[in-house]
Design an enzyme around this catalytic site. Structure first.
Site, PDB file in Angstrom:
ATOM      1  N   GLY A 159      15.843  51.975  16.192  1.00 41.07           N
ATOM      2  CA  GLY A 159      15.294  51.078  15.277  1.00 41.07           C
ATOM      3  C   GLY A 159      15.865  51.092  13.841  1.00 41.07           C
ATOM      4  O   GLY A 159      15.649  52.102  12.952  1.00 41.07           O
ATOM      5  N   ASP A 160      16.729  50.067  13.292  1.00 37.41           N
ATOM      6  CA  ASP A 160      17.375  49.842  12.010  1.00 37.41           C
ATOM      7  C   ASP A 160      18.246  51.215  11.627  1.00 37.41           C
ATOM      8  O   ASP A 160      18.300  51.341  10.388  1.00 37.41           O
ATOM      9  CB  ASP A 160      16.140  49.864  11.086  1.00 37.41           C
ATOM     10  CG  ASP A 160      15.246  48.797  11.291  1.00 37.41           C
ATOM     11  OD1 ASP A 160      15.567  47.755  12.052  1.00 37.41           O
ATOM     12  OD2 ASP A 160      14.124  48.606  10.925  1.00 37.41           O
TER      13      ASP A 160
ATOM     14  N   CYS B 181      11.512  45.462  26.015  1.00 35.90           N
ATOM     15  CA  CYS B 181      12.064  44.051  25.880  1.00 35.90           C
ATOM     16  C   CYS B 181      11.088  43.257  25.509  1.00 35.90           C
ATOM     17  O   CYS B 181       9.941  43.142  26.105  1.00 35.90           O
ATOM     18  CB  CYS B 181      12.894  43.565  27.015  1.00 35.90           C
ATOM     19  SG  CYS B 181      13.662  41.979  26.498  1.00 35.90           S
TER      20      CYS B 181
ATOM     21  N   LYS C 261      12.562  53.345  27.964  1.00 34.93           N
ATOM     22  CA  LYS C 261      12.677  52.797  26.632  1.00 34.93           C
ATOM     23  C   LYS C 261      11.460  51.908  26.209  1.00 34.93           C
ATOM     24  O   LYS C 261      11.243  51.003  27.210  1.00 34.93           O
ATOM     25  CB  LYS C 261      13.868  52.058  26.443  1.00 34.93           C
ATOM     26  CG  LYS C 261      14.066  51.609  25.072  1.00 34.93           C
ATOM     27  CD  LYS C 261      15.694  51.074  24.886  1.00 34.93           C
ATOM     28  CE  LYS C 261      15.864  50.584  23.376  1.00 34.93           C
ATOM     29  NZ  LYS C 261      15.032  49.507  23.038  1.00 34.93           N
TER      30      LYS C 261
ATOM     31  N   MET D 191      21.989  46.196  25.714  1.00 34.38           N
ATOM     32  CA  MET D 191      21.906  44.940  25.125  1.00 34.38           C
ATOM     33  C   MET D 191      22.498  43.970  25.973  1.00 34.38           C
ATOM     34  O   MET D 191      23.462  44.104  26.433  1.00 34.38           O
ATOM     35  CB  MET D 191      22.594  44.884  23.683  1.00 34.38           C
ATOM     36  CG  MET D 191      21.723  45.830  22.747  1.00 34.38           C
ATOM     37  SD  MET D 191      22.795  45.912  21.186  1.00 34.38           S
ATOM     38  CE  MET D 191      24.123  46.941  21.461  1.00 34.38           C
ATOM     39  N   GLU D 192      21.473  42.905  26.073  1.00 34.82           N
ATOM     40  CA  GLU D 192      22.112  41.715  27.014  1.00 34.82           C
ATOM     41  C   GLU D 192      23.261  41.042  26.446  1.00 34.82           C
ATOM     42  O   GLU D 192      23.605  40.534  25.136  1.00 34.82           O
ATOM     43  CB  GLU D 192      20.896  40.584  26.860  1.00 34.82           C
ATOM     44  CG  GLU D 192      21.037  39.471  27.814  1.00 34.82           C
ATOM     45  CD  GLU D 192      20.848  39.796  29.377  1.00 34.82           C
ATOM     46  OE1 GLU D 192      21.014  38.899  30.203  1.00 34.82           O
ATOM     47  OE2 GLU D 192      20.654  40.939  29.585  1.00 34.82           O
TER      48      GLU D 192
END
Length: 345
Positions: free
Chosen positions: A228-229, A124, A163, A26-27
């Site tokens: 995801g989630d 991304c 990814k 994560m950025e």
């Protein structure tokens, strides 16, 4: 291209037999400091892989840009040692569009850094990045995607993963995942959204299950993680059982609970404040003079919640400019809590 680098490092995708738990790249989040904090708050065996922030291969291969992006490859000695003790692997994530630059960057990772593996960002969704044809835009150029994988693989013997998402403007799981499964990767991490959704709407785990089916038919040696989630290890275990993935990568879930990889642990106020101080001290020690203090402020919320006075404390911390102010504010808050407890007795 020159001969690839032989590191002799373990291929963790093959050696981890239990479900694989990974923290997503994560950025401005998963730098060496936050990764160390996560390790310190986790229980051994509850997390296996930590991913770096994503680094631009264009930036890395540019004579001026290189110095601006290299901090993303930095690993504190303390993080490295802790990762070794806990048998957690550190993975460098890279992105771009030029296979030759991927080769050069991957070679550098193998020769000059302590990373245990490489991941290629083909997921991304940010508009400024997809305009360059990179990350999730590579779903539209599958031949280039495979060239990039081949060049990265050729650079070293480090474990290699990709990814990605289930589509760009629409779901294309079958054609896109099939393309990737025909390449020389060790693992595939599938985020259950298309690019157009960004981080909105629900992740479609039925499409991730479809990717698993394709993998089982086409290339069963490739590990496949879903993303995801997912907010907890319990949910991760459910996804493994229900959808057949080999593990789960969690991203934003870590903001809900930094103790996520310490299953069942409920930190009290004291622990939360100690974790906040740990993070702030490490950030100050590692990045003073290199990174803006304001980047750290996004993390204050994840430690200052679920106890009385947390909102007021958080508001004060958001006005700080350095570690000394944070130390002073937290100390005053603790003293005030003790005073109120004493008065209540």
């Amino acid at each position: 291209m020159e001969k690839g680098v032989k590191t002799g490092k373990e291929n963790y995708w093959k050696s981890i037999n239990e479900p694989i738990w990974a923290l997503a790249p994560m950025e401005d989040v998963t730098d060496t400091v936050f990764r160390e904090v996560v390790l310190r708050l986790s229980r051994p065996g509850h997390v296996h892989l930590l991913f770096s922030e994503f680094l631009s291969t264009d930036g890395f291969c540019h004579p001026v840009g290189k110095e601006k992006v290299l901090h993303r490859f930095f690993i504190n000695p303390e993080e490295r040692e802790l990762a070794r003790e806990m048998n957690v692997k550190l993975v460098a994530q890279i992105w771009g569009t030029d296979p030759e630059k991927f080769y050069q960057t991957a070679k550098y990772i193998a020769e000059e850094t302590d990373f245990d593996g490489i991941d290629i960002n083909m997921g991304c969704p940010m508009k400024n990045i997809i305009k360059k044809g990179a990350c999730s835009a590579l779903i539209n150029t599958p031949d280039l995607a495979r060239e990039i994988i081949a060049a990265t693989k050729e650079a070293s013997d480090l474990p290699l993963s990709v990814k990605t998402r289930i589509g760009f403007k629409s779901v294309v799981t079958e054609s896109w995942i099939s393309t990737l499964l025909q390449s020389e990767i060790d693992a595939l991490i599938v985020h259950g959204r298309i690019q157009k959704m960004m981080s909105e709407g629900e992740a479609d785990w039925t499409q991730i299950a479809k990717a698993v089916e394709l993998r089982n038919k086409m290339n069963p040696n490739i590990k496949l993680l879903g993303n995801g989630d997912v907010l907890s290890i319990d949910e991760s275990n459910e996804k493994v059982r229900e959808f057949g993935v080999d593990g789960v990568m969690i991203g934003r879930g870590i903001f809900h609970n930094p103790w996520l990889y310490n299953q069942g642990h409920e930190p009290d106020m004291e622990e939360r404040l100690e974790a906040l101080l740990l993070h702030a001290r490490l950030y100050s020690k590692t990045w003073t003079g290199e990174k803006n203090w304001s980047i750290l402020k996004r993390f204050f919320k994840i430690y200052t919640n679920s106890f009385k006075g947390a909102a007021h404390l958080r508001a004060e911390l958001m006005e700080t400019h350095g570690i000394d102010e944070v130390e002073t504010i937290v100390k005053a808050f603790k003293e005030d809590v003790k005073r109120r407890e004493h008065e209540a007795e």
